[in-house]
Write a protein that holds these residues in place. Sequence first.
Motif: not given
Length: 226
Positions: A132, A47-50, A69-70, A39, A41-42
């Motif tokens: 990230d 927040r999830v990016k992928w 995502t997001g 995973c 995330c920022t």
Amino acid sequence: MTDPVPQRSPHASDPPDAFAVADQNTLRVIAASSPSGLCVCTGDRQRVKWINPAYREFLEESMRDRDVTGLPLAEVLPGFTQSDLGAILQRVAATREPFFAPEYEYVGFARGVTYWHWSLVALPAPADAIPDLLIQAIEITERVRARQHEEAIAAAGQDQRRLFTTVLSSILDFIYIFDLNGRFLYSNRALADLLGRTPESRSARIFSIWITRPSWPARCNCRFSM
């Protein structure tokens, strides 16, 4: 004299970032087939990016088919707010020092307490930017529960052994066990006292040697007959 033929670069028609694109595609394939949950995330708002397919399988069933995502991790992972995950992510994002937990207990999923072998690293970013974060996780719940079950059985066995020893050491009857070669495997306190030994010293002692010692009849004092 003929004009020289211009030499064409074998990749003249490729865009400048062709190799970078190829590398990215390769990494996507590797990540998608990885048995570990991944995973990204920022680091600022978490927040999830992928996420890869393996990580998606960790989620609650209601979240597995959603596009996460997001979304903040607090919305993706039940129990996130009550755990220390947020603090761990903030620390790694701020210090860029990796985090590793070989056996992390997590409470929040509907399936109960789970255990994870997971790590967290900051991805490359400019010094003045918040990086990230990459989470890599493997669920080890079944392995931990199996070990805990074995430990519970072993602890119960030790408790029973202590109880057995205490009971047999408190009675006046002579209790002993020896093998086919006449070597003691066990003797209780009463027999050890009779023979002038400690229960621990009887290990591998031969029964016939003990009972034929000159002092044995006196110690017996008519309490023991062959």
